[in-house]
Design a protein around this motif. Structure first.
Motif, PDB file in Angstrom:
ATOM      1  N   GLU A 566      15.412 -28.581  26.139  1.00 51.40           N
ATOM      2  CA  GLU A 566      16.303 -28.938  25.036  1.00 51.40           C
ATOM      3  C   GLU A 566      16.288 -27.876  23.951  1.00 51.40           C
ATOM      4  OE1 GLU A 566      14.918 -32.699  23.769  1.00 51.40           O
ATOM      5  OE2 GLU A 566      15.834 -33.816  25.435  1.00 51.40           O
ATOM      6  N   THR A 567      15.081 -27.344  23.678  1.00 55.74           N
ATOM      7  CA  THR A 567      14.962 -26.285  22.660  1.00 55.74           C
ATOM      8  C   THR A 567      15.714 -25.037  23.089  1.00 55.74           C
ATOM      9  OG1 THR A 567      12.774 -27.134  22.048  1.00 55.74           O
ATOM     10  CG2 THR A 567      13.331 -24.918  21.315  1.00 55.74           C
ATOM     11  N   ILE A 568      15.544 -24.651  24.379  1.00 60.22           N
ATOM     12  CA  ILE A 568      16.235 -23.461  24.895  1.00 60.22           C
ATOM     13  C   ILE A 568      17.751 -23.650  24.858  1.00 60.22           C
ATOM     14  CG2 ILE A 568      16.637 -22.084  26.970  1.00 60.22           C
ATOM     15  CD1 ILE A 568      13.684 -22.558  27.686  1.00 60.22           C
ATOM     16  N   ASP A 569      18.211 -24.807  25.331  1.00 54.94           N
ATOM     17  CA  ASP A 569      19.657 -25.078  25.321  1.00 54.94           C
ATOM     18  C   ASP A 569      20.209 -25.046  23.905  1.00 54.94           C
ATOM     19  OD1 ASP A 569      19.590 -25.350  28.032  1.00 54.94           O
ATOM     20  OD2 ASP A 569      19.528 -27.556  28.019  1.00 54.94           O
ATOM     21  N   LEU A 570      19.460 -25.600  22.977  1.00 53.20           N
ATOM     22  CA  LEU A 570      19.908 -25.630  21.593  1.00 53.20           C
ATOM     23  C   LEU A 570      19.993 -24.218  21.026  1.00 53.20           C
ATOM     24  CD1 LEU A 570      20.598 -27.542  19.208  1.00 53.20           C
ATOM     25  CD2 LEU A 570      18.202 -27.443  18.559  1.00 53.20           C
ATOM     26  N   LYS A 574      23.218 -21.903  19.852  1.00 60.17           N
ATOM     27  CA  LYS A 574      23.199 -21.319  18.512  1.00 60.17           C
ATOM     28  C   LYS A 574      23.478 -19.812  18.570  1.00 60.17           C
ATOM     29  CE  LYS A 574      20.029 -20.532  14.647  1.00 60.17           C
ATOM     30  NZ  LYS A 574      18.636 -20.719  14.166  1.00 60.17           N
ATOM     31  N   TYR A 575      22.772 -19.116  19.497  1.00 57.12           N
ATOM     32  CA  TYR A 575      22.939 -17.660  19.607  1.00 57.12           C
ATOM     33  C   TYR A 575      24.355 -17.308  20.075  1.00 57.12           C
ATOM     34  CZ  TYR A 575      17.859 -17.521  19.157  1.00 57.12           C
ATOM     35  OH  TYR A 575      16.590 -17.658  18.710  1.00 57.12           O
ATOM     36  N   LEU A 576      24.873 -18.117  21.027  1.00 53.58           N
ATOM     37  CA  LEU A 576      26.244 -17.863  21.503  1.00 53.58           C
ATOM     38  C   LEU A 576      27.256 -18.018  20.365  1.00 53.58           C
ATOM     39  CD1 LEU A 576      26.290 -19.582  25.012  1.00 53.58           C
ATOM     40  CD2 LEU A 576      26.569 -17.147  24.538  1.00 53.58           C
ATOM     41  N   GLN A 577      27.080 -19.044  19.572  1.00 57.13           N
ATOM     42  CA  GLN A 577      27.987 -19.270  18.450  1.00 57.13           C
ATOM     43  C   GLN A 577      27.904 -18.122  17.450  1.00 57.13           C
ATOM     44  OE1 GLN A 577      26.871 -23.081  16.939  1.00 57.13           O
ATOM     45  NE2 GLN A 577      27.981 -24.243  18.511  1.00 57.13           N
ATOM     46  N   GLU A 578      26.660 -17.676  17.188  1.00 61.82           N
ATOM     47  CA  GLU A 578      26.492 -16.552  16.257  1.00 61.82           C
ATOM     48  C   GLU A 578      27.130 -15.282  16.817  1.00 61.82           C
ATOM     49  OE1 GLU A 578      22.339 -16.232  15.585  1.00 61.82           O
ATOM     50  OE2 GLU A 578      22.237 -17.995  14.236  1.00 61.82           O
ATOM     51  N   ALA A 579      26.911 -15.051  18.138  1.00 58.83           N
ATOM     52  CA  ALA A 579      27.481 -13.853  18.766  1.00 58.83           C
ATOM     53  C   ALA A 579      29.008 -13.894  18.754  1.00 58.83           C
ATOM     54  CB  ALA A 579      26.975 -13.727  20.194  1.00 58.83           C
ATOM     55  N   LYS A 580      29.548 -15.075  19.083  1.00 61.08           N
ATOM     56  CA  LYS A 580      31.010 -15.221  19.066  1.00 61.08           C
ATOM     57  C   LYS A 580      31.583 -15.001  17.670  1.00 61.08           C
ATOM     58  CE  LYS A 580      31.413 -18.361  23.027  1.00 61.08           C
ATOM     59  NZ  LYS A 580      31.723 -19.749  23.469  1.00 61.08           N
ATOM     60  N   ALA A 581      30.907 -15.556  16.678  1.00 57.07           N
ATOM     61  CA  ALA A 581      31.376 -15.384  15.302  1.00 57.07           C
ATOM     62  C   ALA A 581      31.331 -13.923  14.893  1.00 57.07           C
ATOM     63  CB  ALA A 581      30.508 -16.233  14.364  1.00 57.07           C
ATOM     64  N   GLU A 582      30.235 -13.237  15.290  1.00 52.57           N
ATOM     65  CA  GLU A 582      30.100 -11.810  14.953  1.00 52.57           C
ATOM     66  C   GLU A 582      31.153 -10.986  15.685  1.00 52.57           C
ATOM     67  OE1 GLU A 582      26.672  -8.323  14.998  1.00 52.57           O
ATOM     68  OE2 GLU A 582      26.160 -10.402  15.541  1.00 52.57           O
TER      69      GLU A 582
END
Length: 795
Positions: A566-570, A574-582
């Motif tokens: 669950e921690t890894i998926d979360l 989070k990282y994907l969203q940050e990367a997409k936003a960047e």
């Protein structure tokens, strides 16, 4: 009905009474302890248990409750009954303190009616207001003395006494100063009192020089204590005033006693309540000390006990630093009489006495040392036959006394009887004793009685197995170690382990063989079967415990895995969203720049200088968005030929790690790479010279130099080495720790996974040898546990 008369001494319940008395705050509670008795009334027992349980909650909650001055005033009340008598100041003081305690108890239960309803009901015993307390407080002060304003006459008398004492002091001080100036008194002397009169000390040789009355002399006779004639009248006046004060005090106390006399009946009921409160609190304190509870009481004759403990035995073992083995017991209408067998010193008698003690405590209204979900019932009759009852006066042998008890049991036992018989049938020839015991057991069973019986007789075990209402019980025994486990196992008989114990002690095989022949093959087989069954049960229980332990471990690992996933998926989201936003922000910036460039070219109509400038800006933009590449210049190491032997220096072909050969075994080589030892296949190694080894170390030293700012931007405190081989991790981990240390970081994290623990052990062995590392430990269970190593670097 109780049997015998000394039943409480037999089961040592007298010690329970002594402990309860120690827990009482005064004689009122102790009187109730002495009156405490066995009861068969379910309503009364239920009420007593509820009261004690509620008081237990008061103590555990920490709420303030009066704990002193539970005084027995009954002797004072008997004195008050007589007309013309009066109580003294100290007696009224004790009544005052106890009435104040009584008032506080009444106020407490009145304020907590909903929380402690059964204790609140006790207030029905009290029909006394605070009138008497206020009247006593008006006369008696906090120190137990009559107040000056207790009456107008007393106030005037004491004022006059104070005046005369001051006048007397002044006159005496003057006379003493004059005598001292003339050298008539000892040097360190002062005015004092002798016989209730103020006097001055005078040297014996000067006693004729001062007129007065000599009251006393010192032990040596060198000093006399003289009352000067000048103060004789003042002292006489003071004496008269003191007599007047005494008569007035007696008059005041007599009036106060007269006011107390009509309230004697209400006071007796009130102090009955106060004694009951002290008694209930003592029971609650004892329950907390013994971890006792209020069980479920049922009308049907059913006993379902869990973790029963003998309170006295538990305390004795705890004092010796040992733990008691708790007892589980189940008796009902189908299994009423429990026949316990087993080896000597295996705990049969202790089990019997534990059941007897707990049942007797319950029927005396005490909370009992059981688990909360235990079920209990009450009996009308309580019979017991324990120990040697030999009676010299009546010319009764031990066996005869047991038979007298059995006669009583068979005459008066019924379905409402619980009985306890220890070592049933012993004391006479086994063949006859066993037969008589068997007849008595069947008779008690037919009467419907409940109880616990201990025995060694095999015929009683067989009867118990064949008749409904009887049930066998065995005291568990470690067959391998031949040691008792002190655990009761209901449903099967126990072996005495006589042959096994004799063999262990060292009795010769010939003697044991002869004994087997005398016992008979069938009985020996029966005993062996019991031994085998005991061994199988013990192994089965061990298997169950191991299985349960593995299941708990598996559940824990599954929970850790789920939480980690669950921690890894979360984090992944989070990282994907940050990367997409960047990326979106970067793309928007690039598009904007391109649009601006196109517009500039159109506006300048393809001017060469402008176009050149725009192309330059686009190239710069490409450099900005282009990912950085890490360039590492490895030194080229020259490989030498020849067979690899112990002491040679080698390099691992696929990762470049260099080390020294420690051992060669066929197609595998043990290599020391730094502080790490690893086994590598021979075809993965190539031999290098000592010179090349030195060059490699220098090259490595040069490669670790870096730009701090750039390294800080690129460095991550998390290192993932999962999937790598043992020999691959040395340079990686070494470089990772060195970089973190030089960057001034405090905490690092290495992810190696759990697996078989090989990577973890290699990593931690390496880390513990590094001077930069202060501490190595597991990550929190929610974030990987033993699959992640946390590193704390030295500052």
């Amino acid at each position: 009905m109780l049997y015998p008369k000394n039943l409480e001494e037999k089961i040592n319940f007298t010690k329970i009474r002594e402990l309860l008395k120690e827990a009482c705050s005064g004689p009122l509670g102790i009187d109730f302890v002495n009156k405490m008795s066995f009861s068969k009334d379910p309503n009364l027992i239920g009420k007593l248990l509820d009261q004690t349980d509620e008081f237990k909650k008061i103590i555990e909650s920490g709420e303030l409750f009066p704990s002193s001055n539970f005084t027995n005033i009954y002797p004072y009340l008997e004195k008050v009954k007589i007309e013309g008598t009066f109580l003294y100041e100290d007696e009224f003081h004790e009544i005052r303190l106890s009435l104040f305690t009584l008032s506080r108890c009444i106020d407490f239960f009145g304020e907590h009616e909903e929380e402690y309803p059964n204790l609140f009901q006790l207030l029905g015993l009290v029909n006394l207001d605070n009138t008497i307390l206020r009247e006593i407080e008006r006369i008696i002060d906090e120190k137990g003395k009559i107040r000056n304003n207790a009456s107008q006459e007393l106030s005037l008398i004491r004022s006059q006494i104070l005046y005369e004492e001051n006048r007397l002091r002044k006159v005496l001080d003057r006379i003493f100063r004059e005598a001292k100036a003339k050298g008539l008194t000892p040097e360190d002397a002062s005015v004092t009192i002798r016989g209730g009169r103020m006097v001055i000390p005078v040297l014996a040789e000067n006693k004729r020089k001062i007129k007065g009355f000599i009251h006393d002399e010192s032990a040596t006779g060198q000093t006399v204590f003289l009352e000067p004639a000048e103060v004789l009248d003042i002292n006489n006046e003071l004496k008269d005033l003191e007599y007047m004060e005494r008569r007035e005090i007696q008059k005041i106390l007599t009036k106060l006693t007269d006011k107390l006399r009509p309230a004697i009946p209400e006071l007796k009921r009130a102090y009955h309540f106060l004694g009951m409160v002290d008694f209930i609190r003592a029971k609650a304190k004892f329950a907390i000390k013994t971890k006792s509870i209020k069980p479920t009481l049922v009308k049907t004759k059913q006993m379902d006990w869990h973790n029963a403990r003998h309170p006295l035995l538990e305390a004795a073992l705890a004092h010796a630093g040992k733990k008691i083995v708790p007892l589980d017991l189940q008796l009902d209408h189908n299994r009423r009489l429990l026949v316990i067998s087993g080896p000597n010193a295996g705990g049969k008698s202790v089990t019997l006495k534990t059941v007897a003690m707990v049942q007797y405590m319950l029927q005396c209204g005490l909370l009992v040392p059981l688990e909360n979900h235990s079920v209990c019932t009450l009996f009308d009759n309580f019979f017991i036959d324990i120990g040697d009852e030999q009676n010299i006066e009546n010319d009764l042998s031990t066996y005869s006394s047991h038979l007298m008890s059995m006669k009583y049991f068979t005459q008066f036992a019924d379905k409402k009887t619980i009985l306890f018989i220890d070592e049933f049938g012993t004391g006479t020839e086994p063949q006859f004793g066993g037969a008589i015991a068997e007849g008595i057991l069947l008779a008690l069973n037919n009467l419907g009685a409940y109880g616990v019986i201990t025995t060694h007789y095999g015929n009683l075990k067989q009867v118990s197995a064949k008749n409904q209402g009887l049930v066998n019980g065995a005291m568990r025994y470690d067959v391998d170690k031949l040691e008792p486990l002190y655990q009761l196992d209901i449903g099967k008989p126990g072996s005495s382990f006589a042959l096994e114990i004799a063999s262990k002690i060292g009795i010769s095989k010939d003697i044991i063989g002869y004994a087997k022949d005398q016992i008979g093959e069938e009985r020996v087989r029966y005993d062996k079967m019991l031994n085998k069954l005991e061994n199988q049960v013990r192994k089965y229980e061990q298997s169950i415990q191991e299985s349960q332990k593995k299941e708990r471990l598996l559940d824990q690992r599954m929970k850790e895995y789920t939480q980690l996933k669950e921690t890894i998926d979360l984090n992944k989201k989070k990282y994907l969203q940050e990367a997409k936003a960047e990326a979106q922000a970067l793309l928007a910036g690039v598009n904007k720049k391109i649009e601006t460039t196109i517009r500039t070219i159109k506006e300048s109509k393809a001017d060469k200088e402008v176009a050149k400038q725009v192309r330059t800006e686009i190239e710069e933009l490409k450099l900005e968005v282009k990912p950085e590449k890490k360039i590492v210049h490895d030194a080229v190491i020259k490989v030498i030929g020849g067979e690899i032997e112990i002491g040679d220096f080698v390099r691992v072909k696929d990762n470049g790690a260099v080390g020294e050969v420690l051992a060669v075994r066929k197609k595998e080589v043990e290599v020391s790479i730094g502080e790490l030892k690893s086994t590598v296949k021979l075809n993965r190694l190539e031999k290098i010279s000592n010179t090349e080894m030195k060059k490699e170390k220098k090259s490595y030293s040069k490669r670790i130099g870096f730009d701090t700012n750039a390294k800080m931007m690129d460095f991550s405190p998390n290192l993932d080495i999962r999937g790598k081989r043992g020999e691959e991790i040395l340079p990686v981990v070494q470089s990772f720790v060195d970089d973190g240390y030089m960057l001034g970081l405090k905490d690092l994290r290495i992810v190696h996974g759990k697996g078989n623990g090989i990577l973890r052990d290699l990593t931690r062995n390496l880390l513990r040898g590094m001077s930069q590392v202060n501490k190595v430990e597991d990550e929190h269970a929610d974030r990987g546990g033993a699959g992640v190593t946390l590193i704390t670097l030295k500052s």
